[in-house]
Design a protein around this motif. Structure first.
Motif, mmCIF file in Angstrom:
data_model
loop_
_atom_site.group_PDB
_atom_site.id
_atom_site.type_symbol
_atom_site.label_atom_id
_atom_site.label_comp_id
_atom_site.label_asym_id
_atom_site.label_seq_id
_atom_site.Cartn_x
_atom_site.Cartn_y
_atom_site.Cartn_z
ATOM 1 N N ARG A 50 0.835 -1.207 0.000
ATOM 2 C CA ARG A 50 0.000 0.000 0.000
ATOM 3 C C ARG A 50 0.870 1.257 0.000
ATOM 4 O O ARG A 50 0.620 2.209 -0.728
ATOM 5 C CB ARG A 50 -0.949 -0.001 1.196
ATOM 6 N N HIS A 51 1.937 1.228 0.809
ATOM 7 C CA HIS A 51 2.835 2.380 0.890
ATOM 8 C C HIS A 51 3.537 2.647 -0.444
ATOM 9 O O HIS A 51 3.622 3.791 -0.889
ATOM 10 C CB HIS A 51 3.871 2.169 1.997
ATOM 11 N N LYS A 53 2.592 1.799 -3.457
ATOM 12 C CA LYS A 53 1.598 2.259 -4.433
ATOM 13 C C LYS A 53 1.277 3.734 -4.201
ATOM 14 O O LYS A 53 1.240 4.529 -5.141
ATOM 15 C CB LYS A 53 0.334 1.413 -4.333
ATOM 16 N N GLU A 54 1.067 4.110 -2.948
ATOM 17 C CA GLU A 54 0.768 5.507 -2.623
ATOM 18 C C GLU A 54 1.929 6.428 -2.972
ATOM 19 O O GLU A 54 1.727 7.542 -3.470
ATOM 20 C CB GLU A 54 0.407 5.642 -1.151
ATOM 21 N N GLU A 57 1.928 6.847 -6.742
ATOM 22 C CA GLU A 57 0.792 7.678 -7.150
ATOM 23 C C GLU A 57 1.043 9.146 -6.822
ATOM 24 O O GLU A 57 0.715 10.030 -7.614
ATOM 25 C CB GLU A 57 -0.489 7.190 -6.490
#
Length: 92
Positions: A50-51, A53-54, A57
């Motif tokens: 998640r980290h 990907k963030e 992004e």
């Protein structure tokens, strides 16, 4: 290095620097270094969390905010960005 070599503009930069891409891109934007094209492999996307990907992004959003468009994505970790002015020189 660009100032030392009196290089005013880069047409193309390719970043495949084993996880250091995001800090380098932010540094370039902060220092007003805007190559016409950026080819980048976001290593963070190779082991997706998640980290990571963030982080990718957020970097993508920063590039777009600074006049870049994503013109290629291989569905994985490789991206190509181009300055919007190159894509539409008339500004429309």
């Amino acid at each position: 290095m660009l100032k030392q070599r009196r290089i005013a503009h880069l047409e193309l930069i390719k970043l495949d620097i084993e996880g250091a891409e995001i800090p380098v891109l932010y540094n370039m934007l902060e220092n007003g270094i805007f190559p016409s094209q950026i080819l980048v492999e976001f290593d963070e996307l190779l082991m997706l969390t998640r980290h990571s990907k963030e982080a990718c992004e957020a970097c993508d959003a920063a590039l777009r905010k600074n006049g870049y468009a994503c013109v290629y994505w291989n569905g994985g970790s490789n991206f190509a960005y181009a300055r919007k002015a190159l894509l539409d020189p008339a500004g429309g």
